[in-house]
Design a protein around this motif. Structure first.
Motif, PDB file in Angstrom:
ATOM      1  N   ASP A 168      28.867  21.852  42.717  1.00 10.93           N
ATOM      2  CA  ASP A 168      30.077  21.030  42.741  1.00 10.93           C
ATOM      3  C   ASP A 168      30.899  21.193  41.473  1.00 10.93           C
ATOM      4  O   ASP A 168      32.116  20.989  41.479  1.00 10.93           O
ATOM      5  N   ALA A 169      30.230  21.515  40.376  1.00 12.02           N
ATOM      6  CA  ALA A 169      30.930  21.544  39.091  1.00 12.02           C
ATOM      7  C   ALA A 169      31.375  22.944  38.690  1.00 12.02           C
ATOM      8  O   ALA A 169      32.111  23.101  37.720  1.00 12.02           O
ATOM      9  N   MET A 170      30.962  23.957  39.447  1.00 18.01           N
ATOM     10  CA  MET A 170      31.202  25.327  38.943  1.00 18.01           C
ATOM     11  C   MET A 170      32.621  25.814  39.258  1.00 18.01           C
ATOM     12  O   MET A 170      33.288  25.314  40.152  1.00 18.01           O
ATOM     13  N   MET A 171      33.064  26.780  38.461  1.00 14.02           N
ATOM     14  CA  MET A 171      34.305  27.492  38.740  1.00 14.02           C
ATOM     15  C   MET A 171      33.911  28.687  39.611  1.00 14.02           C
ATOM     16  O   MET A 171      33.096  29.514  39.200  1.00 14.02           O
ATOM     17  N   SER A 172      34.487  28.738  40.799  1.00 14.23           N
ATOM     18  CA  SER A 172      34.090  29.841  41.679  1.00 14.23           C
ATOM     19  C   SER A 172      35.083  31.000  41.543  1.00 14.23           C
ATOM     20  O   SER A 172      36.063  30.916  40.795  1.00 14.23           O
ATOM     21  N   ASP A 173      34.822  32.079  42.288  1.00 11.78           N
ATOM     22  CA  ASP A 173      35.619  33.310  42.187  1.00 11.78           C
ATOM     23  C   ASP A 173      35.779  33.777  40.753  1.00 11.78           C
ATOM     24  O   ASP A 173      36.908  33.956  40.266  1.00 11.78           O
ATOM     25  N   PRO A 174      34.673  33.947  40.052  1.00 15.81           N
ATOM     26  CA  PRO A 174      34.787  34.344  38.648  1.00 15.81           C
ATOM     27  C   PRO A 174      35.153  35.821  38.529  1.00 15.81           C
ATOM     28  O   PRO A 174      34.888  36.594  39.453  1.00 15.81           O
ATOM     29  N   PRO A 175      35.787  36.197  37.409  1.00 12.11           N
ATOM     30  CA  PRO A 175      36.008  37.623  37.173  1.00 12.11           C
ATOM     31  C   PRO A 175      34.675  38.312  36.910  1.00 12.11           C
ATOM     32  O   PRO A 175      33.773  37.701  36.337  1.00 12.11           O
ATOM     33  N   THR A 176      34.542  39.544  37.362  1.00  6.85           N
ATOM     34  CA  THR A 176      33.300  40.287  37.130  1.00  6.85           C
ATOM     35  C   THR A 176      33.639  41.715  36.713  1.00  6.85           C
ATOM     36  O   THR A 176      34.765  42.183  36.906  1.00  6.85           O
ATOM     37  N   VAL A 177      32.656  42.400  36.157  1.00  6.42           N
ATOM     38  CA  VAL A 177      32.798  43.849  35.913  1.00  6.42           C
ATOM     39  C   VAL A 177      31.599  44.545  36.522  1.00  6.42           C
ATOM     40  O   VAL A 177      30.603  43.902  36.839  1.00  6.42           O
ATOM     41  N   ARG A 178      31.761  45.878  36.729  1.00  2.00           N
ATOM     42  CA  ARG A 178      30.655  46.659  37.269  1.00  2.00           C
ATOM     43  C   ARG A 178      30.184  47.654  36.226  1.00  2.00           C
ATOM     44  O   ARG A 178      30.893  47.914  35.246  1.00  2.00           O
TER      45      ARG A 178
ATOM     46  N   HIS B  41      38.359  34.299  28.521  1.00  2.00           N
ATOM     47  CA  HIS B  41      36.909  34.098  28.386  1.00  2.00           C
ATOM     48  C   HIS B  41      36.380  34.878  27.203  1.00  2.00           C
ATOM     49  O   HIS B  41      36.998  35.848  26.758  1.00  2.00           O
ATOM     50  N   ILE B  42      35.211  34.495  26.722  1.00  7.33           N
ATOM     51  CA  ILE B  42      34.610  35.242  25.625  1.00  7.33           C
ATOM     52  C   ILE B  42      33.461  36.108  26.125  1.00  7.33           C
ATOM     53  O   ILE B  42      32.805  36.798  25.367  1.00  7.33           O
ATOM     54  N   SER B  43      33.168  36.014  27.422  1.00 10.78           N
ATOM     55  CA  SER B  43      32.124  36.887  27.981  1.00 10.78           C
ATOM     56  C   SER B  43      32.423  37.106  29.457  1.00 10.78           C
ATOM     57  O   SER B  43      33.215  36.367  30.062  1.00 10.78           O
ATOM     58  N   ILE B  44      31.792  38.134  30.024  1.00 13.37           N
ATOM     59  CA  ILE B  44      32.014  38.406  31.440  1.00 13.37           C
ATOM     60  C   ILE B  44      30.710  38.937  32.024  1.00 13.37           C
ATOM     61  O   ILE B  44      29.938  39.627  31.348  1.00 13.37           O
ATOM     62  N   VAL B  45      30.454  38.561  33.270  1.00 12.04           N
ATOM     63  CA  VAL B  45      29.192  38.940  33.903  1.00 12.04           C
ATOM     64  C   VAL B  45      29.348  40.271  34.615  1.00 12.04           C
ATOM     65  O   VAL B  45      30.353  40.518  35.293  1.00 12.04           O
ATOM     66  N   MET B  46      28.317  41.138  34.411  1.00 12.38           N
ATOM     67  CA  MET B  46      28.297  42.413  35.128  1.00 12.38           C
ATOM     68  C   MET B  46      27.488  42.210  36.397  1.00 12.38           C
ATOM     69  O   MET B  46      26.382  41.659  36.354  1.00 12.38           O
ATOM     70  N   VAL B  47      28.068  42.632  37.553  1.00 16.05           N
ATOM     71  CA  VAL B  47      27.327  42.473  38.806  1.00 16.05           C
ATOM     72  C   VAL B  47      26.935  43.837  39.348  1.00 16.05           C
ATOM     73  O   VAL B  47      27.559  44.862  39.043  1.00 16.05           O
ATOM     74  N   GLY B  48      25.897  43.838  40.193  1.00 15.54           N
ATOM     75  CA  GLY B  48      25.435  45.051  40.848  1.00 15.54           C
ATOM     76  C   GLY B  48      26.334  45.381  42.021  1.00 15.54           C
ATOM     77  O   GLY B  48      27.320  44.675  42.289  1.00 15.54           O
TER      78      GLY B  48
END
Ligand SMILES: Nc1ncnc2c1ncn2[C@@H]1O[C@H](COP(=O)(O)OP(=O)(O)OP(=O)(O)O)[C@@H](O)[C@H]1O
Ligand SMILES: [Mg+2]
Lengths: 285, 372
Positions: free
Chosen positions: B256-266, B283-290
């Motif tokens: 309920d509290a999260m920000m959805s559709d986050p930016p990602t990198v590959r 942002h100061i960081s970004i998540v890398m997804v598979g």
């Protein structure tokens, strides 16, 4: 009453039995005993001690028998066999009738006293009963005779009264000792008062009730020989006449079956107490 | 549904009258848990016991559904209401099986059916029927007895349950376990439940609605979050405690509290692209997804800015991620543990769904106060 060795042995037996069931003053202790497991162990140990005593007693009886044989007592006792059988029959009848009546009257009476509607009077009545139990059984027989005269009826009545008291008291205390939250939870699930009584209160009081019966019958069996004194018959006839005539064989012919009967009755009651009471409310198992 | 209408109970005691329940008006909606809460002696038990008529009201009415229970036969009424007390009240003379079947037996159910039900219920609370059905209560641990107490009340499938501090005698760790178990069963059964407690944390956890009493009066009746956010007066505020806002963390899920559709990198993206994306979002960081969208690592702005190379070779291990179904209390605790101001949120399969930040959480909790 002459304290010859044999009646003394009877007294000991009675004392032993009384200590076995939750006795007069320490009924609360008996009730508490149902609760804790450690206490259950204590109760078991106590039971073991009682059993040990029984064996010692048996050994003594056996030794006495051997001695009796050697001294020629036994053959003269054998001559009395017809009297023994007749009087034993009378004796057992006295026990069964007076004890049976006491159970039939005592348990319902005790349970009835424990009903909430009786709360106001119950404690007084139990106080009266407590005073009643301090009266020696011989005195009860004498009082019974002074009202009903001589014979079997006053003997049965006297025995009945002496036996009744512990039964009523234990039935009452047993029902009182059922924790209120059991009754609350039974009520809350929709049991009728009668269902609560039959399915919850009596089963949970059963151990204490049974202990009362055991104590009472020990008193009963121990008192029956005295019934002879008010014309009730029974093996007391041999005992007292043996004493009066200084006839050792006759006295023993009465005393030995009396003692054996006491042991047998207590044994049977102990066994049924162990097996008839469900495991969940039986601290002995 | 349980509805109390001006329900009042006055006890006459030698030292005068005690008003145990004072014109209590409330309604427990179908299928919800209502927790009655308040200081000792405030009338919780009395109010509850009037519902199954263990205590007769002095005045007022009680409805279950549309029936006025004060006009119903109390014995029949009680057989349709599950009742659990703190002392449990299992019958020592009956086996666990017979204890559980107590009410079905009163109702004259077929023996086979009720016994099968007993076994089924035991399994629901993780007690092996083969082991426990034939045991006696004294052969069970306290926690096991408590579980049996609860399923006994459920045995005849009553629509309504009354529970008076049912888990009060259990140690805190076991209590949590039993509460969770019970909530899981309630998810299936959807009983209408009145639940007495003196533990605000238990109330916040169990309740759809909390009723707080003081001296026989119902002071506030609200959903847990409303109650914690907007205590009606200082009595309620004191009662729920100075850390009431922290308690609210329990009531909100990460999802309920999260920000959805986050930016990602590959992995194949360049660090320059990653830095640009972060700057674009602030942002100061970004998540890398598979390839399928599972969270695989993290790239910090400080590392990526002005650097050459690909994300695949230069990312760091994700310090922590949290399941969307967890509550915010766990999330905040995790942030403190890892010294992070934001957490990656994943679903059950590990797919990256969004992120929660400390600022976001404080903002969310604060929102209700700003609106007021
Ligand atoms: N049978 C009774 N007779 C007289 N007064 C009673 C009776 N039952 C309860 N009371 C009084 O009514 C008030 C409310 O009692 P109640 O048992 O409902 O409190 P409670 O909120 O459940 O408290 P606790 O958290 O301690 O269980 C208390 O002041 C209590 O002393
Ligand atoms: Mg209470």
């Amino acid at each position: 009453m002459a304290r010859n060795p044999h009646t003394a042995a009877l007294d000991d037996l009675e004392a032993d039995n009384v200590a076995d069931g939750p006795p007069v003053g320490t009924l609360k202790a008996g009730v508490n005993r149902m609760a804790g497991a450690t206490r259950t162990l204590a109760a078991l140990a106590e039971g073991k001690a009682a059993t040990a005593w029984r064996w010692v007693l048996l050994a003594l009886v056996f030794a006495a028998g051997a001695w009796a044989w050697a001294s020629g007592l036994l053959p003269s006792m054998y001559d009395l066999r017809e009297d023994i059988v007749y009087l034993l029959d009378q004796h057992v009848r006295l026990v069964l009738i007076s004890g049976g009546l006491a159970i039939l009257v005592g348990i319902p009476l005790g349970v009835w006293l424990s009903r909430p509607s009786m709360r106001r009077y119950a404690e007084y009545l139990i106080q009266v009963l407590n005073i009643g139990t301090t009266i020696p059984t011989l005195a009860i027989l004498a009082l019974s005779m002074s009202i009903l005269g001589i014979g079997t009826l006053p003997a049965i009545f006297g025995l009945f009264v002496a036996t009744l008291l512990p039964i009523v008291r234990n039935a009452y205390a047993g029902c009182q000792s059922v924790p209120p939250h059991l009754i609350e939870s039974a009520t809350g699930m929709g049991m009728t008062p009668m269902q609560i009584l039959m399915r919850v209160e009596i089963p949970n009081a059963l151990f204490v009730i049974f202990a009362g019966v055991r104590t009472a019958l020990a008193i009963n069996v121990g008192t029956v020989p005295l019934a002879f004194l008010i014309g009730g018959g029974g093996l007391g006839e041999l005992i007292f006449q043996g004493i009066a005539l200084n006839d050792f064989a006759m006295m023993l012919a009465g005393a030995i079956p009396t003692a054996l009967l006491a042991i047998l009755v207590d044994f049977l009651l102990a066994q049924s107490q162990f097996w008839l009471i469900p495991r969940g409310v039986n601290p002995l198992r | 549904m349980i509805r109390l209408d001006e329900l009042t109970k006055i006890f006459d005691t030698p030292s005068g009258q005690v008003v145990a329940s004072d014109r209590v008006d409330m309604e427990v909606p179908e299928g919800e848990i209502c927790v009655l809460l308040g200081p000792s002696g405030c009338g919780k038990t009395t109010t509850m016991k009037m519902v199954n008529r263990l205590i007769e009201p002095t005045s007022g009415k009680i409805f279950i559904g549309d029936t006025d229970v004060t006009k119903q036969n109390p014995i029949e009424l009680r057989r349709t209401i599950g009742y659990v007390i703190q002392q449990i009240g299992l019958f020592p003379n009956k086996t666990i099986e017979d204890n559980i079947c107590a009410v079905p037996d009163l109702l004259g159910w077929d023996r086979k059916k009720s016994r099968a039900r007993a076994a089924e219920l035991l399994e629901m609370v993780a007690l092996d029927p083969g082991t426990f059905l034939k045991r006696y209560p004294k052969e069970l641990s306290g926690g096991q007895q408590q579980r049996v107490g609860v399923i006994r009340a459920l045995a005849a499938d009553p629509p309504v349950m009354l529970m008076d501090e049912p888990f009060g005698a259990i140690d805190p760790i076991n209590r949590e376990v039993i509460q969770d178990e019970f909530l899981r069963m309630q998810g299936d059964f959807k009983k209408t439940i009145m639940f007495v407690s003196h533990d605000i944390d238990e109330a916040v956890k169990m309740a759809n609605r909390i009723a707080i009493f003081d001296a026989g009066k119902l002071i506030q009746y609200d959903a847990p979050d409303d109650l914690l956010a907007h205590p009606k007066n200082s009595f309620i505020a004191d009662f729920v405690g100075g850390d009431r806002t922290l308690k609210r963390l329990r009531l909100i899920t990460v999802g309920d509290a999260m920000m959805s559709d986050p930016p990602t990198v590959r992995a194949e993206d360049t660090l320059a692209d990653a830095a640009a994306k972060m700057e674009e979002h602030g942002h100061i960081s970004i998540v890398m997804v598979g390839p399928k969208g599972r969270a695989r690592g993290i790239v910090y702005l400080s590392d990526a800015r002005g650097a050459k190379g690909r994300v695949g070779e230069n990312h760091k291990k994700l310090p922590a991620s949290i399941n969307a179904r967890e509550d915010l209390r766990t999330a905040v605790s995790m942030m403190f543990t890892h010294d992070e101001t934001s957490l990656a949120v994943v679903d059950d399969d590990g797919f990256y769904k969004g992120y929660v930040t400390q600022r976001g959480i404080t903002h969310l909790l604060g929102a209700t106060y700003r609106d007021a």
